[in-house]
Design a protein around this motif. Structure first.
Motif, short mmCIF file in Angstrom:
data_model
loop_
_atom_site.label_atom_id
_atom_site.label_comp_id
_atom_site.label_asym_id
_atom_site.label_seq_id
_atom_site.Cartn_x
_atom_site.Cartn_y
_atom_site.Cartn_z
N THR A 5 1.05 -1.22 0.12
CA THR A 5 -0.06 -0.12 0.09
C THR A 5 0.81 1.30 -0.04
N HIS A 6 0.16 2.35 -0.23
CA HIS A 6 0.96 3.99 -0.33
C HIS A 6 0.20 4.65 0.77
N CYS A 7 0.76 5.41 1.22
CA CYS A 7 -0.08 6.18 2.41
C CYS A 7 0.99 7.45 2.82
N GLN A 8 0.44 8.50 3.52
CA GLN A 8 0.92 9.31 4.03
C GLN A 8 0.46 9.75 5.61
N ASN A 9 1.37 9.93 6.65
CA ASN A 9 1.11 10.16 7.67
C ASN A 9 2.21 11.18 8.65
N GLU A 10 1.85 11.38 9.76
CA GLU A 10 2.70 12.26 10.55
C GLU A 10 3.84 11.26 11.13
N ASN A 11 5.20 11.80 11.20
CA ASN A 11 6.11 11.12 11.93
C ASN A 11 6.84 11.98 12.85
N LEU A 12 7.71 11.15 13.95
CA LEU A 12 8.36 11.73 14.80
C LEU A 12 9.80 11.77 14.80
N THR A 13 10.68 12.48 14.82
CA THR A 13 12.18 12.51 14.81
C THR A 13 12.85 12.27 15.98
N LYS A 14 14.21 11.88 15.83
CA LYS A 14 14.81 11.89 17.19
C LYS A 14 14.79 13.21 18.29
N GLU A 15 14.64 14.44 17.63
CA GLU A 15 14.36 15.68 18.26
C GLU A 15 12.92 15.77 18.55
N HIS A 16 12.16 14.87 18.43
CA HIS A 16 10.67 15.20 18.78
C HIS A 16 10.04 16.20 17.93
N GLU A 17 10.64 16.15 16.70
CA GLU A 17 9.91 17.15 15.94
C GLU A 17 8.99 16.48 14.86
N ILE A 18 7.83 16.85 14.76
CA ILE A 18 6.81 16.43 13.68
C ILE A 18 6.96 16.58 12.38
N ILE A 19 7.05 15.66 11.41
CA ILE A 19 7.42 15.65 10.13
C ILE A 19 6.12 15.15 9.59
N TYR A 20 6.19 15.24 8.22
CA TYR A 20 5.13 14.68 7.27
C TYR A 20 5.75 13.67 6.13
N CYS A 21 5.59 12.48 6.25
CA CYS A 21 6.14 11.40 5.26
C CYS A 21 5.25 10.65 4.42
N GLU A 22 5.96 10.34 3.50
CA GLU A 22 5.03 9.59 2.43
C GLU A 22 5.75 8.33 2.43
N TRP A 23 4.58 7.12 2.50
CA TRP A 23 5.22 5.65 2.81
C TRP A 23 4.78 4.70 1.75
N THR A 24 5.71 3.98 1.42
CA THR A 24 5.28 2.83 0.50
C THR A 24 5.78 1.61 1.27
N TYR A 25 4.32 0.65 1.50
CA TYR A 25 4.70 -0.59 2.28
C TYR A 25 4.68 -1.95 1.27
N THR A 26 5.49 -2.74 1.58
CA THR A 26 5.45 -4.06 0.70
C THR A 26 6.01 -5.19 1.35
N ALA A 27 4.94 -6.32 1.68
CA ALA A 27 5.21 -7.17 2.29
C ALA A 27 5.77 -8.34 1.56
N LEU A 28 6.93 -8.70 1.83
CA LEU A 28 8.03 -9.63 1.16
C LEU A 28 7.91 -10.83 1.90
N ARG A 29 7.66 -12.07 0.67
CA ARG A 29 7.55 -13.39 0.97
C ARG A 29 8.82 -14.21 0.69
N ASP A 30 8.74 -15.33 1.43
CA ASP A 30 9.97 -16.27 1.12
C ASP A 30 9.64 -17.32 0.09
N SER A 31 10.48 -18.27 -0.40
CA SER A 31 10.20 -19.34 -1.41
C SER A 31 8.81 -20.12 -0.95
N GLU A 32 8.32 -20.37 0.39
CA GLU A 32 7.21 -20.89 0.62
C GLU A 32 6.22 -19.98 0.96
N ASN A 33 6.15 -18.91 0.42
CA ASN A 33 5.07 -17.90 0.15
C ASN A 33 4.59 -17.11 1.42
#
Length: 210
Positions: free
Chosen positions: A152-180
């Motif tokens: 999936t593809h989505c956007q949401n707020e994230n938190l940095t090490k300095e506790h700063e709020i940033i806005y990020c764009e994410w692409t998620y992919t579930a990876l499978r092994d040879s046994e699916n």
């Protein structure tokens, strides 16, 4: 020597030398014991020579397989190193999460985005870069992607090490092994904070003009 010979020629040369050196002495004595010893020695050498043929072939094959395995391992390590260099130089953050949503891979771009070094980020739970108010929602989405094996593809707020709020764009992919089976959740992330600020200013300007 005969048993561990790596080729047939070595085995035959060694056993042949025993025939030439040892057997004549037994035959020239012409006693029953001497003749019996000569026959037993001849039979024993023939048996050992035959038995060692297959062993020698297997030993030779094992040596070749061992060298092939070493070469293959070197190629795998070289490929892994090339992939690591590529990941470290890509402008996008590349993060991999295990099935418990803990970091297993964290590249240089991810460090630049969130401020955490690779050593600091490894094994951290995904919640460490999520604001408290959206943690449940995002973590639930990640678990669902793992259970269903989707992308999936989505956007949401994230938190940095300095506790700063940033806005990020994410692409998620579930990876499978040879046994699916899903083994890791791979993500690509970009910091879109500046882009969002510019867009918000543009929208504000348009509203003001109207």
């Amino acid at each position: 020597m005969v048993v561990y010979a790596v080729d047939a020629i070595t085995s035959k040369l060694f056993s042949g030398s025993i025939y030439l050196v040892s057997l004549p002495g037994f035959f020239t004595n012409e006693t029953e014991l001497s003749l019996a010893m000569a026959v037993l020695l001849a039979v024993y050498i023939v048996y050992i020579s035959i038995a060692s043929t297959n062993l020698g072939k297997k030993l030779h094959e094992n040596i070749l397989l061992h060298h092939a395995a070493i070469k293959q391992q070197e190629e795998i390590e070289k490929l892994s190193q090339h992939q690591r260099i590529h990941l470290d130089h890509t402008p996008m953050g590349v993060i991999e999460w295990d099935l418990n949503l803990c970091v297993v891979s964290w590249n240089a771009a991810a460090q630049e985005i969130f401020g955490y070094s690779q050593d600091e980020a490894l094994h951290q739970h995904a919640s460490f870069i999520l604001p408290l108010d959206i943690q449940h929602q995002v973590l639930q989405k990640m678990h669902k992607l793992i259970s269903e094996g989707n992308s999936t593809h989505c956007q949401n707020e994230n938190l940095t090490k300095e506790h700063e709020i940033i806005y990020c764009e994410w692409t998620y992919t579930a990876l499978r092994d040879s046994e699916n089976q899903v083994v890791v959740l791979a993500t690509l992330v970009q910091n879109k904070t500046e882009f969002k600020k510019i867009r918000m200013k543009s929208n504000t300007l348009l509203i003001t003009i109207h």
